[in-house]
Design a protein around this motif. Structure first.
Motif, PDB file in Angstrom:
ATOM      1  N   ILE A   6      -0.776   1.561  -0.961  1.00  0.00           N
ATOM      2  CA  ILE A   6      -0.608   0.536  -1.992  1.00  0.00           C
ATOM      3  C   ILE A   6       0.827   0.012  -1.987  1.00  0.00           C
ATOM      4  CG2 ILE A   6      -0.536   0.122  -4.480  1.00  0.00           C
ATOM      5  CD1 ILE A   6      -2.917   2.089  -4.712  1.00  0.00           C
ATOM      6  N   GLU A   7       1.804   0.907  -1.904  1.00  0.00           N
ATOM      7  CA  GLU A   7       3.213   0.489  -1.909  1.00  0.00           C
ATOM      8  C   GLU A   7       3.499  -0.462  -0.743  1.00  0.00           C
ATOM      9  OE1 GLU A   7       5.197   0.903  -4.321  1.00  0.00           O
ATOM     10  OE2 GLU A   7       4.876   2.837  -5.266  1.00  0.00           O
ATOM     11  N   LYS A   8       2.961  -0.155   0.426  1.00  0.00           N
ATOM     12  CA  LYS A   8       3.152  -1.034   1.592  1.00  0.00           C
ATOM     13  C   LYS A   8       2.482  -2.383   1.348  1.00  0.00           C
ATOM     14  CE  LYS A   8       2.544  -1.334   6.612  1.00  0.00           C
ATOM     15  NZ  LYS A   8       2.839  -2.718   6.552  1.00  0.00           N
ATOM     16  N   PHE A   9       1.288  -2.351   0.794  1.00  0.00           N
ATOM     17  CA  PHE A   9       0.556  -3.576   0.481  1.00  0.00           C
ATOM     18  C   PHE A   9       1.359  -4.440  -0.492  1.00  0.00           C
ATOM     19  CE2 PHE A   9      -2.498  -6.040  -1.991  1.00  0.00           C
ATOM     20  CZ  PHE A   9      -3.308  -6.583  -1.010  1.00  0.00           C
ATOM     21  N   LEU A  10       1.920  -3.833  -1.517  1.00  0.00           N
ATOM     22  CA  LEU A  10       2.716  -4.567  -2.505  1.00  0.00           C
ATOM     23  C   LEU A  10       3.921  -5.233  -1.847  1.00  0.00           C
ATOM     24  CD1 LEU A  10       2.756  -2.061  -5.513  1.00  0.00           C
ATOM     25  CD2 LEU A  10       1.310  -4.076  -5.208  1.00  0.00           C
ATOM     26  N   ARG A  11       4.581  -4.514  -0.947  1.00  0.00           N
ATOM     27  CA  ARG A  11       5.731  -5.086  -0.238  1.00  0.00           C
ATOM     28  C   ARG A  11       5.293  -6.212   0.695  1.00  0.00           C
ATOM     29  NH1 ARG A  11       6.994   0.239   0.344  1.00  0.00           N
ATOM     30  NH2 ARG A  11       6.323   0.226   2.510  1.00  0.00           N
ATOM     31  N   ARG A  43     -14.203   6.601  -6.928  1.00  0.00           N
ATOM     32  CA  ARG A  43     -14.595   5.233  -7.280  1.00  0.00           C
ATOM     33  C   ARG A  43     -13.379   4.309  -7.325  1.00  0.00           C
ATOM     34  NH1 ARG A  43     -16.560   2.782 -12.733  1.00  0.00           N
ATOM     35  NH2 ARG A  43     -17.582   0.896 -11.984  1.00  0.00           N
ATOM     36  N   VAL A  44     -12.305   4.772  -7.932  1.00  0.00           N
ATOM     37  CA  VAL A  44     -11.073   3.972  -8.000  1.00  0.00           C
ATOM     38  C   VAL A  44     -10.523   3.754  -6.597  1.00  0.00           C
ATOM     39  CG1 VAL A  44      -8.674   3.950  -8.796  1.00  0.00           C
ATOM     40  CG2 VAL A  44     -10.506   4.621 -10.361  1.00  0.00           C
ATOM     41  N   LYS A  45     -10.521   4.791  -5.784  1.00  0.00           N
ATOM     42  CA  LYS A  45     -10.028   4.659  -4.403  1.00  0.00           C
ATOM     43  C   LYS A  45     -10.819   3.610  -3.637  1.00  0.00           C
ATOM     44  CE  LYS A  45      -8.475   9.429  -3.982  1.00  0.00           C
ATOM     45  NZ  LYS A  45      -8.722  10.733  -3.339  1.00  0.00           N
ATOM     46  N   ARG A  46     -12.141   3.653  -3.768  1.00  0.00           N
ATOM     47  CA  ARG A  46     -12.993   2.677  -3.073  1.00  0.00           C
ATOM     48  C   ARG A  46     -12.727   1.260  -3.562  1.00  0.00           C
ATOM     49  NH1 ARG A  46     -16.984   6.629  -3.838  1.00  0.00           N
ATOM     50  NH2 ARG A  46     -17.859   5.403  -5.551  1.00  0.00           N
ATOM     51  N   HIS A  50     -11.260  -1.682  -1.247  1.00  0.00           N
ATOM     52  CA  HIS A  50     -12.053  -2.909  -1.129  1.00  0.00           C
ATOM     53  C   HIS A  50     -11.204  -4.123  -1.504  1.00  0.00           C
ATOM     54  CE1 HIS A  50     -15.493  -5.583  -1.252  1.00  0.00           C
ATOM     55  NE2 HIS A  50     -15.103  -5.969  -2.457  1.00  0.00           N
ATOM     56  N   PHE A  51     -10.475  -4.022  -2.604  1.00  0.00           N
ATOM     57  CA  PHE A  51      -9.619  -5.125  -3.030  1.00  0.00           C
ATOM     58  C   PHE A  51      -8.603  -5.481  -1.947  1.00  0.00           C
ATOM     59  CE2 PHE A  51      -5.547  -6.509  -4.747  1.00  0.00           C
ATOM     60  CZ  PHE A  51      -5.930  -7.700  -5.345  1.00  0.00           C
ATOM     61  N   MET A  52      -7.938  -4.473  -1.394  1.00  0.00           N
ATOM     62  CA  MET A  52      -6.927  -4.745  -0.366  1.00  0.00           C
ATOM     63  C   MET A  52      -7.548  -5.373   0.871  1.00  0.00           C
ATOM     64  SD  MET A  52      -4.146  -1.623  -0.654  1.00  0.00           S
ATOM     65  CE  MET A  52      -5.304  -0.308  -0.354  1.00  0.00           C
ATOM     66  N   ASN A  53      -8.693  -4.888   1.290  1.00  0.00           N
ATOM     67  CA  ASN A  53      -9.370  -5.463   2.460  1.00  0.00           C
ATOM     68  C   ASN A  53      -9.765  -6.915   2.214  1.00  0.00           C
ATOM     69  OD1 ASN A  53      -9.158  -3.111   3.958  1.00  0.00           O
ATOM     70  ND2 ASN A  53     -11.139  -2.327   3.243  1.00  0.00           N
ATOM     71  N   GLU A  54     -10.327  -7.195   1.050  1.00  0.00           N
ATOM     72  CA  GLU A  54     -10.723  -8.571   0.724  1.00  0.00           C
ATOM     73  C   GLU A  54      -9.512  -9.491   0.611  1.00  0.00           C
ATOM     74  OE1 GLU A  54     -13.838  -9.953   0.490  1.00  0.00           O
ATOM     75  OE2 GLU A  54     -14.424  -8.044   1.374  1.00  0.00           O
ATOM     76  N   TYR A  55      -8.441  -8.997   0.038  1.00  0.00           N
ATOM     77  CA  TYR A  55      -7.223  -9.803  -0.104  1.00  0.00           C
ATOM     78  C   TYR A  55      -6.673 -10.140   1.273  1.00  0.00           C
ATOM     79  CZ  TYR A  55      -2.893 -11.486  -2.162  1.00  0.00           C
ATOM     80  OH  TYR A  55      -1.846 -12.280  -2.544  1.00  0.00           O
TER      81      TYR A  55
END
Length: 61
Positions: A6-11, A43-46, A50-55
């Motif tokens: 997540i941290e990498k995604f945010l950056r 569930r939260v992990k999935r 999913h959100f990161m992949n779709e984004y």
């Protein structure tokens, strides 16, 4: 592992932690809680993955 991803995604996408949490799982405190040691369920992990992949897909098109 999830927090690191997540941290990498945010950056990479210059997204605020609160925006990410709200968009991914409707929890603006998600990233802050993970930083404080929260252990998310499967569930939260999935939903986050999913959100990161779709984004990524929507940005690369």
């Amino acid at each position: 592992m999830l927090l690191r991803t997540i941290e990498k995604f945010l950056r990479d996408y210059q997204i605020a932690p609160t925006r990410f949490g709200r968009d991914a799982v409707r929890d603006p405190r998600l990233v802050f809680d993970l930083r404080m040691g929260r252990d998310p369920g499967d569930r939260v992990k999935r939903r986050v993955e999913h959100f990161m992949n779709e984004y990524r897909r929507s940005v690369s098109q």
